[in-house]
Motif scaffolding. Structure first.
Motif, PDB file in Angstrom:
ATOM      1  N   ILE A 174      -3.225  -4.705  -0.955  1.00  8.16           N
ATOM      2  CA  ILE A 174      -3.762  -4.867  -2.397  1.00  8.16           C
ATOM      3  C   ILE A 174      -4.723  -6.168  -1.643  1.00  8.16           C
ATOM      4  O   ILE A 174      -4.144  -7.408  -1.499  1.00  8.16           O
ATOM      5  CB  ILE A 174      -3.121  -5.357  -3.520  1.00  8.16           C
ATOM      6  CG1 ILE A 174      -2.121  -4.026  -3.660  1.00  8.16           C
ATOM      7  CG2 ILE A 174      -3.734  -5.702  -4.713  1.00  8.16           C
ATOM      8  CD1 ILE A 174      -0.999  -4.486  -5.035  1.00  8.16           C
ATOM      9  N   LYS A 175      -6.025  -6.198  -1.990  1.00 11.09           N
ATOM     10  CA  LYS A 175      -6.970  -7.222  -1.684  1.00 11.09           C
ATOM     11  C   LYS A 175      -7.727  -7.624  -2.913  1.00 11.09           C
ATOM     12  O   LYS A 175      -8.333  -7.047  -3.574  1.00 11.09           O
ATOM     13  CB  LYS A 175      -8.069  -6.538  -0.660  1.00 11.09           C
ATOM     14  CG  LYS A 175      -8.935  -7.652  -0.086  1.00 11.09           C
ATOM     15  CD  LYS A 175     -10.094  -7.018   0.929  1.00 11.09           C
ATOM     16  CE  LYS A 175     -10.517  -8.049   1.633  1.00 11.09           C
ATOM     17  NZ  LYS A 175     -11.758  -8.993   0.833  1.00 11.09           N
ATOM     18  N   LEU A 176      -7.225  -8.886  -3.105  1.00 10.49           N
ATOM     19  CA  LEU A 176      -7.866  -9.551  -4.337  1.00 10.49           C
ATOM     20  C   LEU A 176      -9.214 -10.018  -4.111  1.00 10.49           C
ATOM     21  O   LEU A 176      -9.720 -10.298  -2.940  1.00 10.49           O
ATOM     22  CB  LEU A 176      -7.025 -10.782  -4.685  1.00 10.49           C
ATOM     23  CG  LEU A 176      -5.566 -10.462  -5.106  1.00 10.49           C
ATOM     24  CD1 LEU A 176      -4.850 -11.968  -5.526  1.00 10.49           C
ATOM     25  CD2 LEU A 176      -5.343  -9.452  -6.172  1.00 10.49           C
TER      26      LEU A 176
ATOM     27  N   ASP B 200      -3.463  -9.376  -0.400  1.00 13.25           N
ATOM     28  CA  ASP B 200      -4.258 -10.522   0.609  1.00 13.25           C
ATOM     29  C   ASP B 200      -4.795 -11.568  -0.600  1.00 13.25           C
ATOM     30  O   ASP B 200      -5.737 -10.986  -1.336  1.00 13.25           O
ATOM     31  CB  ASP B 200      -5.364  -9.861   1.442  1.00 13.25           C
ATOM     32  CG  ASP B 200      -6.189 -10.915   1.935  1.00 13.25           C
ATOM     33  OD1 ASP B 200      -5.835 -11.878   2.055  1.00 13.25           O
ATOM     34  OD2 ASP B 200      -7.381 -10.257   2.436  1.00 13.25           O
ATOM     35  N   ASP B 201      -4.521 -12.555  -0.685  1.00 13.08           N
ATOM     36  CA  ASP B 201      -4.731 -13.411  -1.602  1.00 13.08           C
ATOM     37  C   ASP B 201      -6.003 -14.295  -1.397  1.00 13.08           C
ATOM     38  O   ASP B 201      -6.207 -15.349  -1.207  1.00 13.08           O
ATOM     39  CB  ASP B 201      -3.811 -14.518  -1.944  1.00 13.08           C
ATOM     40  CG  ASP B 201      -4.071 -15.427  -3.372  1.00 13.08           C
ATOM     41  OD1 ASP B 201      -5.063 -14.964  -4.178  1.00 13.08           O
ATOM     42  OD2 ASP B 201      -3.595 -16.572  -3.355  1.00 13.08           O
TER      43      ASP B 201
ATOM     44  N   GLU C  96     -10.005  -6.000  -5.596  1.00  9.50           N
ATOM     45  CA  GLU C  96     -11.152  -5.561  -4.897  1.00  9.50           C
ATOM     46  C   GLU C  96     -10.851  -4.255  -4.116  1.00  9.50           C
ATOM     47  O   GLU C  96     -11.914  -3.408  -4.076  1.00  9.50           O
ATOM     48  CB  GLU C  96     -11.703  -6.590  -4.072  1.00  9.50           C
ATOM     49  CG  GLU C  96     -13.083  -6.154  -3.080  1.00  9.50           C
ATOM     50  CD  GLU C  96     -13.490  -7.366  -2.184  1.00  9.50           C
ATOM     51  OE1 GLU C  96     -13.986  -6.805  -1.108  1.00  9.50           O
ATOM     52  OE2 GLU C  96     -12.918  -8.414  -2.348  1.00  9.50           O
ATOM     53  N   GLU C  97      -9.613  -4.021  -3.467  1.00 10.62           N
ATOM     54  CA  GLU C  97      -9.379  -2.895  -2.614  1.00 10.62           C
ATOM     55  C   GLU C  97      -7.938  -2.555  -2.757  1.00 10.62           C
ATOM     56  O   GLU C  97      -7.163  -3.551  -2.602  1.00 10.62           O
ATOM     57  CB  GLU C  97     -10.158  -3.306  -1.111  1.00 10.62           C
ATOM     58  CG  GLU C  97      -9.919  -1.907  -0.598  1.00 10.62           C
ATOM     59  CD  GLU C  97     -10.723  -2.039   0.883  1.00 10.62           C
ATOM     60  OE1 GLU C  97     -10.550  -1.236   1.834  1.00 10.62           O
ATOM     61  OE2 GLU C  97     -11.354  -3.129   1.245  1.00 10.62           O
TER      62      GLU C  97
ATOM     63  N   LEU D 195      -5.461  -6.926   9.686  1.00 11.82           N
ATOM     64  CA  LEU D 195      -4.084  -6.681  10.162  1.00 11.82           C
ATOM     65  C   LEU D 195      -3.602  -5.766   9.267  1.00 11.82           C
ATOM     66  O   LEU D 195      -2.612  -4.847   9.646  1.00 11.82           O
ATOM     67  CB  LEU D 195      -3.436  -7.981  10.403  1.00 11.82           C
ATOM     68  CG  LEU D 195      -4.047  -8.689  11.552  1.00 11.82           C
ATOM     69  CD1 LEU D 195      -3.350 -10.305  11.639  1.00 11.82           C
ATOM     70  CD2 LEU D 195      -3.888  -8.163  12.944  1.00 11.82           C
ATOM     71  N   ILE D 196      -3.647  -5.970   8.001  1.00 15.97           N
ATOM     72  CA  ILE D 196      -2.949  -5.164   7.003  1.00 15.97           C
ATOM     73  C   ILE D 196      -3.529  -3.699   6.922  1.00 15.97           C
ATOM     74  O   ILE D 196      -2.817  -2.668   6.846  1.00 15.97           O
ATOM     75  CB  ILE D 196      -3.007  -5.649   5.420  1.00 15.97           C
ATOM     76  CG1 ILE D 196      -2.383  -6.923   5.509  1.00 15.97           C
ATOM     77  CG2 ILE D 196      -2.438  -4.584   4.370  1.00 15.97           C
ATOM     78  CD1 ILE D 196      -2.545  -7.753   3.703  1.00 15.97           C
TER      79      ILE D 196
END
Length: 311
Positions: A71-73, A47-48, A308-309, A57-58
């Protein structure tokens, strides 16, 4: 048996993400049933910095199927940085990067895996045609690839970021530290044995393109400025040629003034070259400034992405 990881960068893809997750998991099931990949193979969404429900949703896909990773940026870093974050973070023997909009042909992935089993470390997905593009996009794409090749940039025409990379190639990619990313130019520099798989690009399943014209132009400049210094050399050559032409015009004007009565005060030939040369100088200063801005970005050595996560 190889472990496959499908790496999918996302930015505001809530409209297409449920269908994308469904189709990618179905593809993994098919490949596992045919014993082509290990059952622990996975899909990793990056997730950019999306502004919509992409991350939630992810999370939902991950909750329903542990093969979905996330992967959350911390903020929007751009498509190339998000893709790099996935490639350098996701586990697996083989990684396949593709877009979330389902334009990349999933049927090409088994052929990529077959090329990998035959010894290719990198397999490029190359479009066989551009029928889904507008005339403007087709024309500019052809011109851009020709321009890159003219500048000496090693790039594969009509290849975007749909590719397979082995773990060995990913480890080599870690040594490339530039901030101004143009992976389409970096990947061929890795060497290793490569292969090409042709595919037909589909129309976008839902939503709109996240690459408007300004972003496309910025990526195009990154592709040139990051891999070729020829624009600077060409600026020097053109500047020298224009200077010589200006000298000849000046001599011609002097001859007209001294040996004829055709000279007119305020003659336009004194104004036109001045504006022409001024515009040319501004253009070349812009080219030089573009390179200096790239140097400035590289010397700061800021991180290319911050996670971030993770799921």
């Amino acid at each position: 048996m190889m472990t496959l990881n499908l790496v999918v960068p996302c930015f505001d893809e809530e409209e297409v993400l449920p269908e994308t997750g469904k189709r990618l998991l179905a593809l993994l099931d098919q490949l596992v049933q045919r014993e082509e990949i290990h059952p622990e193979s996975a899909v990793t969404f990056i997730d950019d910095g999306s502004r919509d429900r992409t991350w939630s949703l992810i999370e939902g896909l991950h909750a329903s199927d542990a093969r979905v990773r996330g992967i959350k940026l911390s903020r929007n870093q751009g498509h190339q940085s998000a893709l790099l974050a996935g490639l350098l973070t996701a586990p697996g023997d083989v990684l396949v990067s593709l877009d979330a909009d389902l334009q990349d042909d999933l049927d090409a992935i088994p052929r990529m895996l077959a090329a990998y089993r035959q010894g290719a470390e990198i397999v490029f997905g190359v479009r066989s045609c551009r029928d889904t593009d507008t005339f403007f996009k087709r024309a500019t794409a052809h011109a851009y690839y020709r321009l890159l090749q003219r500048f000496g940039v090693e790039v594969l025409p009509h290849h975007a970021d749909f590719r397979l990379m082995s773990r060995r190639a990913i480890d080599a990619l870690r040594d490339f530290r530039e901030v101004n990313l143009f992976l389409r130019g970096i990947i061929p520099l890795l060497g290793f044995r490569t292969a090409v798989v042709m595919y037909e690009r589909h129309a976008r399943f839902a939503g709109c393109s996240k690459y408007p014209l300004p972003k496309m132009l910025a990526l195009a400049f990154d592709g040139i400025a990051s891999f070729s210094s020829k624009p600077l050399l060409w600026s020097t050559h053109v500047g020298a040629a224009i200077s010589l032409l200006s000298l000849l015009i000046g001599l011609w004007a002097l001859v007209i003034r001294l040996f004829t009565d055709m000279s007119v005060p305020g003659w336009a030939s004194t104004v036109v070259p001045m504006y022409f040369l001024g515009g040319l100088q501004m253009l070349f200063l812009g080219v030089i400034g573009g390179y200096i801005s790239k140097i400035y970005s590289e010397t700061k050595q800021r991180p290319r992405f911050i996670i971030e996560e993770m799921l």
